[in-house]
Motif scaffolding. Structure first.
Motif, PDB file in Angstrom:
ATOM      1  N   LYS A  45       0.814  -1.209   0.000  1.00 17.43           N
ATOM      2  CA  LYS A  45       0.000   0.000   0.000  1.00 17.43           C
ATOM      3  C   LYS A  45       0.855   1.269   0.000  1.00 17.43           C
ATOM      4  O   LYS A  45       0.344   2.351  -0.315  1.00 17.43           O
ATOM      5  CB  LYS A  45      -0.929   0.015   1.210  1.00 17.43           C
ATOM      6  CG  LYS A  45      -0.207   0.060   2.546  1.00 17.43           C
ATOM      7  CD  LYS A  45      -1.204   0.058   3.682  1.00 17.43           C
ATOM      8  CE  LYS A  45      -0.480   0.130   5.035  1.00 17.43           C
ATOM      9  NZ  LYS A  45      -1.446   0.129   6.164  1.00 17.43           N
ATOM     10  N   GLU A  46       2.140   1.170   0.340  1.00 17.68           N
ATOM     11  CA  GLU A  46       3.018   2.324   0.352  1.00 17.68           C
ATOM     12  C   GLU A  46       3.758   2.522  -0.970  1.00 17.68           C
ATOM     13  O   GLU A  46       4.487   3.501  -1.122  1.00 17.68           O
ATOM     14  CB  GLU A  46       4.038   2.206   1.491  1.00 17.68           C
ATOM     15  CG  GLU A  46       3.404   2.181   2.879  1.00 17.68           C
ATOM     16  CD  GLU A  46       4.438   2.097   3.974  1.00 17.68           C
ATOM     17  OE1 GLU A  46       5.641   2.135   3.628  1.00 17.68           O
ATOM     18  OE2 GLU A  46       4.059   1.972   5.152  1.00 17.68           O
ATOM     19  N   LEU A  47       3.588   1.598  -1.929  1.00 17.64           N
ATOM     20  CA  LEU A  47       4.287   1.714  -3.207  1.00 17.64           C
ATOM     21  C   LEU A  47       3.504   2.629  -4.144  1.00 17.64           C
ATOM     22  O   LEU A  47       2.296   2.455  -4.336  1.00 17.64           O
ATOM     23  CB  LEU A  47       4.443   0.329  -3.843  1.00 17.64           C
ATOM     24  CG  LEU A  47       5.276  -0.691  -3.053  1.00 17.64           C
ATOM     25  CD1 LEU A  47       5.323  -2.014  -3.797  1.00 17.64           C
ATOM     26  CD2 LEU A  47       6.679  -0.175  -2.804  1.00 17.64           C
ATOM     27  N   PRO A  48       4.166   3.604  -4.763  1.00 20.13           N
ATOM     28  CA  PRO A  48       3.471   4.544  -5.665  1.00 20.13           C
ATOM     29  C   PRO A  48       3.304   3.960  -7.070  1.00 20.13           C
ATOM     30  O   PRO A  48       3.962   4.384  -8.032  1.00 20.13           O
ATOM     31  CB  PRO A  48       4.403   5.760  -5.666  1.00 20.13           C
ATOM     32  CG  PRO A  48       5.753   5.180  -5.437  1.00 20.13           C
ATOM     33  CD  PRO A  48       5.557   3.991  -4.537  1.00 20.13           C
ATOM     34  N   CYS A  49       2.431   2.969  -7.220  1.00 22.25           N
ATOM     35  CA  CYS A  49       2.209   2.344  -8.514  1.00 22.25           C
ATOM     36  C   CYS A  49       0.745   1.940  -8.635  1.00 22.25           C
ATOM     37  O   CYS A  49      -0.017   2.032  -7.668  1.00 22.25           O
ATOM     38  CB  CYS A  49       3.138   1.142  -8.709  1.00 22.25           C
ATOM     39  SG  CYS A  49       2.971  -0.117  -7.433  1.00 22.25           S
ATOM     40  N   SER A  50       0.364   1.467  -9.797  1.00 23.21           N
ATOM     41  CA  SER A  50      -1.031   1.131 -10.063  1.00 23.21           C
ATOM     42  C   SER A  50      -1.388  -0.215  -9.437  1.00 23.21           C
ATOM     43  O   SER A  50      -0.527  -0.971  -8.979  1.00 23.21           O
ATOM     44  CB  SER A  50      -1.279   1.092 -11.571  1.00 23.21           C
ATOM     45  OG  SER A  50      -0.499   0.055 -12.156  1.00 23.21           O
ATOM     46  N   ILE A  51      -2.694  -0.521  -9.479  1.00 25.61           N
ATOM     47  CA  ILE A  51      -3.173  -1.785  -8.909  1.00 25.61           C
ATOM     48  C   ILE A  51      -2.615  -2.969  -9.691  1.00 25.61           C
ATOM     49  O   ILE A  51      -2.230  -3.997  -9.112  1.00 25.61           O
ATOM     50  CB  ILE A  51      -4.714  -1.808  -8.920  1.00 25.61           C
ATOM     51  CG1 ILE A  51      -5.261  -0.681  -8.036  1.00 25.61           C
ATOM     52  CG2 ILE A  51      -5.242  -3.159  -8.437  1.00 25.61           C
ATOM     53  CD1 ILE A  51      -4.893  -0.809  -6.591  1.00 25.61           C
ATOM     54  N   GLN A  52      -2.557  -2.854 -10.998  1.00 20.84           N
ATOM     55  CA  GLN A  52      -2.044  -3.956 -11.806  1.00 20.84           C
ATOM     56  C   GLN A  52      -0.581  -4.233 -11.488  1.00 20.84           C
ATOM     57  O   GLN A  52      -0.169  -5.387 -11.380  1.00 20.84           O
ATOM     58  CB  GLN A  52      -2.214  -3.614 -13.290  1.00 20.84           C
ATOM     59  CG  GLN A  52      -1.781  -4.745 -14.234  1.00 20.84           C
ATOM     60  CD  GLN A  52      -2.049  -4.411 -15.680  1.00 20.84           C
ATOM     61  OE1 GLN A  52      -2.669  -3.392 -15.965  1.00 20.84           O
ATOM     62  NE2 GLN A  52      -1.599  -5.259 -16.589  1.00 20.84           N
ATOM     63  N   GLN A  53       0.210  -3.195 -11.310  1.00 22.60           N
ATOM     64  CA  GLN A  53       1.620  -3.391 -10.945  1.00 22.60           C
ATOM     65  C   GLN A  53       1.749  -4.010  -9.556  1.00 22.60           C
ATOM     66  O   GLN A  53       2.618  -4.842  -9.321  1.00 22.60           O
ATOM     67  CB  GLN A  53       2.356  -2.059 -11.013  1.00 22.60           C
ATOM     68  CG  GLN A  53       2.531  -1.527 -12.424  1.00 22.60           C
ATOM     69  CD  GLN A  53       3.150  -0.148 -12.444  1.00 22.60           C
ATOM     70  OE1 GLN A  53       3.099   0.572 -11.451  1.00 22.60           O
ATOM     71  NE2 GLN A  53       3.724   0.225 -13.576  1.00 22.60           N
ATOM     72  N   LYS A  54       0.890  -3.594  -8.641  1.00 23.12           N
ATOM     73  CA  LYS A  54       0.927  -4.186  -7.298  1.00 23.12           C
ATOM     74  C   LYS A  54       0.590  -5.678  -7.340  1.00 23.12           C
ATOM     75  O   LYS A  54       1.166  -6.475  -6.595  1.00 23.12           O
ATOM     76  CB  LYS A  54      -0.034  -3.453  -6.377  1.00 23.12           C
ATOM     77  CG  LYS A  54       0.408  -2.039  -6.015  1.00 23.12           C
ATOM     78  CD  LYS A  54      -0.563  -1.376  -5.063  1.00 23.12           C
ATOM     79  CE  LYS A  54      -0.092   0.027  -4.695  1.00 23.12           C
ATOM     80  NZ  LYS A  54      -1.025   0.703  -3.756  1.00 23.12           N
ATOM     81  N   ARG A  55      -0.340  -6.055  -8.189  1.00 22.66           N
ATOM     82  CA  ARG A  55      -0.660  -7.487  -8.323  1.00 22.66           C
ATOM     83  C   ARG A  55       0.525  -8.263  -8.864  1.00 22.66           C
ATOM     84  O   ARG A  55       0.815  -9.380  -8.400  1.00 22.66           O
ATOM     85  CB  ARG A  55      -1.865  -7.644  -9.242  1.00 22.66           C
ATOM     86  CG  ARG A  55      -3.176  -7.146  -8.622  1.00 22.66           C
ATOM     87  CD  ARG A  55      -4.299  -7.166  -9.646  1.00 22.66           C
ATOM     88  NE  ARG A  55      -5.545  -6.662  -9.059  1.00 22.66           N
ATOM     89  CZ  ARG A  55      -6.638  -6.404  -9.763  1.00 22.66           C
ATOM     90  NH1 ARG A  55      -6.642  -6.602 -11.089  1.00 22.66           N
ATOM     91  NH2 ARG A  55      -7.714  -5.947  -9.163  1.00 22.66           N
ATOM     92  N   GLU A  56       1.226  -7.694  -9.838  1.00 15.71           N
ATOM     93  CA  GLU A  56       2.409  -8.373 -10.369  1.00 15.71           C
ATOM     94  C   GLU A  56       3.499  -8.500  -9.304  1.00 15.71           C
ATOM     95  O   GLU A  56       4.160  -9.534  -9.204  1.00 15.71           O
ATOM     96  CB  GLU A  56       2.931  -7.607 -11.579  1.00 15.71           C
ATOM     97  CG  GLU A  56       1.968  -7.612 -12.766  1.00 15.71           C
ATOM     98  CD  GLU A  56       2.487  -6.780 -13.924  1.00 15.71           C
ATOM     99  OE1 GLU A  56       3.561  -6.162 -13.735  1.00 15.71           O
ATOM    100  OE2 GLU A  56       1.837  -6.745 -14.985  1.00 15.71           O
ATOM    101  N   ILE A  57       3.672  -7.433  -8.514  1.00 12.27           N
ATOM    102  CA  ILE A  57       4.675  -7.497  -7.440  1.00 12.27           C
ATOM    103  C   ILE A  57       4.292  -8.544  -6.414  1.00 12.27           C
ATOM    104  O   ILE A  57       5.139  -9.293  -5.910  1.00 12.27           O
ATOM    105  CB  ILE A  57       4.828  -6.110  -6.792  1.00 12.27           C
ATOM    106  CG1 ILE A  57       5.416  -5.117  -7.791  1.00 12.27           C
ATOM    107  CG2 ILE A  57       5.710  -6.181  -5.561  1.00 12.27           C
ATOM    108  CD1 ILE A  57       5.453  -3.687  -7.296  1.00 12.27           C
ATOM    109  N   ARG A  58       2.979  -8.625  -6.092  1.00 14.09           N
ATOM    110  CA  ARG A  58       2.532  -9.646  -5.131  1.00 14.09           C
ATOM    111  C   ARG A  58       2.797 -11.052  -5.655  1.00 14.09           C
ATOM    112  O   ARG A  58       3.226 -11.938  -4.903  1.00 14.09           O
ATOM    113  CB  ARG A  58       1.042  -9.435  -4.853  1.00 14.09           C
ATOM    114  CG  ARG A  58       0.397 -10.526  -4.008  1.00 14.09           C
ATOM    115  CD  ARG A  58       1.075 -10.644  -2.641  1.00 14.09           C
ATOM    116  NE  ARG A  58       0.925  -9.435  -1.885  1.00 14.09           N
ATOM    117  CZ  ARG A  58      -0.122  -9.171  -1.111  1.00 14.09           C
ATOM    118  NH1 ARG A  58      -1.092 -10.051  -1.011  1.00 14.09           N
ATOM    119  NH2 ARG A  58      -0.170  -8.057  -0.428  1.00 14.09           N
TER     120      ARG A  58
END
Length: 703
Positions: free
Chosen positions: A78-91
């Motif tokens: 939640k602290e990463l300044p990126c989009s939801i799609q990028q957060k899913r890839e990181i997860r």
């Protein structure tokens, strides 16, 4: 223009100093992302070419470099300044990495995550339960962060005194009450030293008939029946309780609790001072563009309540006013000639001589009043008169309070002639007032020491048998505690009298009377430096008196609790914002620095009493001992052999000298490390200024 080795110019090199250069891609960056991949780059058309940062020599795109930096395992998504799609890839990448981890690594990761969540929840709960949070925010919005810092400081002292009371009550007062109530067998500590019979006489109860005002006099003076309560040192016994599996040594608990609450106060104040010092370094540095930070980054867009928005407006306006006033003073100082500077330095030297003379006269008055008070209280003509006895008993407190009330007003007048900036005016006024108040306490304690120890001559007639003046001071520790108790009571009464009989009538006169003298007198200002010195003075009295009067922290907590609401009422009712405001960041640090000076002063009489002076033979938990510190060696002798040898080794020169040398090495290393960090920070600031100047020059060249 500077040319690099690879042929690129300084206008092509990225400001970060890496191998990244400025290039214009053939296709706009908005077309490189799929639709909806990012809110920032949503859209299909971009007018003109878009400049992006691309590295040379095939290092990949700058956006990929950012994406790789965002994939931090220890940072919540939640602290990463990126989009939801990028957060899913990181997860998904993190989940694949977790499968490769061992059980030990997974367990550590889970514990670290659970600890971080628990810490965040505890921090939120503590912030929600913070004392006077909304009240202090309201004060900051209406009157600025400078006045808000005073109430923050007062809240800090309330919490510190309450924690100190819990320590003293839990380890000294409550055990004594419990042992007396349960009637447990208590073993008195005996010593082989021969004590003269005259030193063992101590009976604070008055003989004969008591007058009707005796009860009130005892409460105000701390004498009579008050000496036979848990408020004062003399009531505690030198006993220990030993049951089947329980042993409690009251003298040892008394001494260790004293040392522990001093250490706790030091650590608490130092930690808070370090935080304030870091903030003051950032906010006071003009190279960091404080104006633009306040104007463009000082607003909170989450605020919706109109009342809170108005308070935030006022807070930012006061901070900008401080910055503008200080900038104006700096320009005036820079425009002075050498002759003007010499005249100002001569004037400052002359005014400092006047300040020293005023402080020296106050010290003489304090010493004379203390000696006269001790002598007059023993005369029969004073003992029978209620008003006269009360005035004589409070004579040192009256003189100290009068000097602390009159001289700061003179200091405020003198400082206006010395032509300092607002921040330095506050600091110098605080330094002078701190020296006056703390040194006045030192003068009072010196006069008491002079009478108790027969001017440091134990062979004198009055000190020959007991090691102290037993004729006038049967229980000298309780006598010192009474003086601290009277100082606290009188200081509290002075605050109430000033608020009720000076501030409120002044407000009424200014509002109802239109005559010029009263209007020139004007409405009361909230003088933060003077009020801070008042509470620092009261806290120093509490620290000194806690050893001689263990319940003083409780009384001081109640005192500051009442003062908080009284000051709040008079602030909103009687006071107006100060004509000359100041920055709260530097004020918070300086307030805590003054508090550290008060703590250091309080150590001197207490530690001198513990290590050097002879305790009273007729009262207290250390009666009959050569010194109070002898409790520690006597207790160590009862330890098992291994523990006793270990403690003796820690206290020996074989341990202390190498430990001192090692501590000096660590200290010099930290100093060198701090200096290197300071040089690095200065170099980075110079680079930022150079890059800012270069961008301005390049932008002007484009036009």
């Amino acid at each position: 223009m500077y040319y690099a080795g690879d042929g690129s110019t300084d206008s092509d090199i990225h400001p970060l100093g890496t191998d990244i250069t400025w290039q214009i891609p053939e296709e706009p960056i908005s077309r490189q992302f799929p639709n909806g991949a990012s809110l920032r780059y949503r859209g299909n058309e971009v007018k003109g070419n878009t400049e992006v940062i691309q590295p040379k020599n095939g290092y990949g795109t700058f956006q990929n470099w950012i994406d790789s930096s965002l994939e931090d395992e220890n940072k919540p998504l939640k602290e990463l300044p990126c989009s939801i799609q990028q957060k899913r890839e990181i997860r998904k990448k993190q989940e694949r990495k977790i499968k490769k981890k061992t059980k030990w690594e997974s367990w550590k990761e889970d514990k670290r995550r659970s600890f971080r969540q628990s810490y965040n929840k505890a921090s939120e709960t503590l912030r929600y339960a913070e004392l006077w949070k909304s009240t202090i925010q309201t004060i900051g919005g209406h009157f600025g962060t400078g006045i808000q810092s005073y109430f923050n400081f007062l809240r800090f002292l309330v919490l510190m005194n309450f924690v100190t009371f819990l320590l003293v009550g839990g380890f000294i007062v409550i055990p004594n009450i419990a042992f007396e109530a349960l009637q447990l067998p208590q073993n008195a500590t005996t010593y082989n030293s021969k004590v003269n019979a005259t030193c063992m006489v101590y009976n604070p109860n008055p003989l004969g008939l008591e007058r009707y005002y005796t009860f009130i006099m005892d409460i105000l003076m701390g004498t009579g029946f008050m000496e036979l309560t848990y408020l004062f040192y003399g009531f505690y016994k030198n006993t220990s309780v030993s049951l089947a599996a329980f042993s409690y040594n009251i003298p040892l608990a008394y001494l260790l609790t004293t040392l522990f609450y001093f250490l706790l106060s030091l650590l608490w104040t130092v930690i808070r001072s370090v935080k304030g010092f870091k903030r003051s370094l950032v906010t006071e540095d003009t190279t960091l563009s404080s104006y633009t930070n306040k104007v463009f980054a000082g607003w909170d867009f989450c605020m919706k309540d109109q009342r809170i928005i108005k308070m935030k407006h006022n807070s930012i306006r006061y901070e900008l006013k401080v910055d503008l006033e200080e900038e104006k003073m700096r320009r005036q100082h820079a425009q002075r000639t050498m002759l003007q500077r010499s005249g100002i330095y001569i004037l400052r030297g002359f005014l400092n001589l006047i300040v020293i003379s005023l402080i020296g006269g106050a010290f003489y008055c304090i010493y004379s009043s203390t000696v006269a008070s001790q002598e007059l209280l023993s005369e029969n003509t004073v003992k029978g008169n209620f008003i006269l006895e009360l005035l004589v008993g409070y004579l040192p407190s009256i003189v100290i309070t009068a000097s602390n009330f009159i001289l700061p007003m003179l200091f405020n007048i003198i400082i206006t002639w010395e032509k300092y900036t607002i921040t330095w005016e506050i600091r110098l006024t605080l330094i002078r007032c701190v020296f006056l108040r703390l040194a006045s306490l030192g003068m009072l304690l010196y006069s008491l020491w002079d009478k108790i120890t027969c001017s440091g001559h134990p062979e004198a007639t009055k000190c020959e048998y007991c090691g102290y003046n037993s004729d006038e001071y049967k229980c000298w520790e309780t006598r010192v505690g009474q003086e601290m108790y009277k100082l606290m009571i009188f200081d509290f009464l002075t605050v109430l009298v000033v608020i009720l009989l000076v501030d409120f009538p002044r407000k009424m006169m200014v509002d109802s009377c239109s005559c010029k003298p009263i209007q020139f007198w004007g409405q009361q200002e909230f003088l933060v430096p003077q009020y801070v010195l008042d509470i620092v003075y009261g806290q120093t009295v509490c620290w000194i008196g806690t050893f001689f009067s263990p319940l003083l922290p409780l009384l001081n907590t109640i005192k500051y609790f009442i003062i908080f609401y009284m000051k709040k009422v008079t602030l909103f009712t009687n006071c107006r914002p100060a004509d000359r405001t100041f920055r709260a960041s530097s004020a918070n640090f300086f307030f805590l620095l003054v508090l550290l000076l008060g703590l250091a002063l309080s150590w001197v009489p207490v530690l001198y009493t513990i290590f050097t002076m002879n305790p009273s033979k007729a009262c207290g938990p250390f009666r009959g001992q050569p010194s109070i510190w002898d409790t520690i060696p006597t207790t160590v002798q009862t330890f098992p052999k291994v523990a006793r040898e270990f403690v003796e080794f820690i206290g020996s020169q074989a341990f202390i000298i190498p430990f001192f040398g090692f501590s000096c090495i660590i200290m010099f290393y930290l100093i060198a490390l701090g200096n290197s960090y300071g040089r690095l920070v200065k170099m980075l600031k110079d680079q930022l200024q150079m890059e800012r100047s270069r961008k301005i020059f390049l932008s002007q060249g484009n036009y």
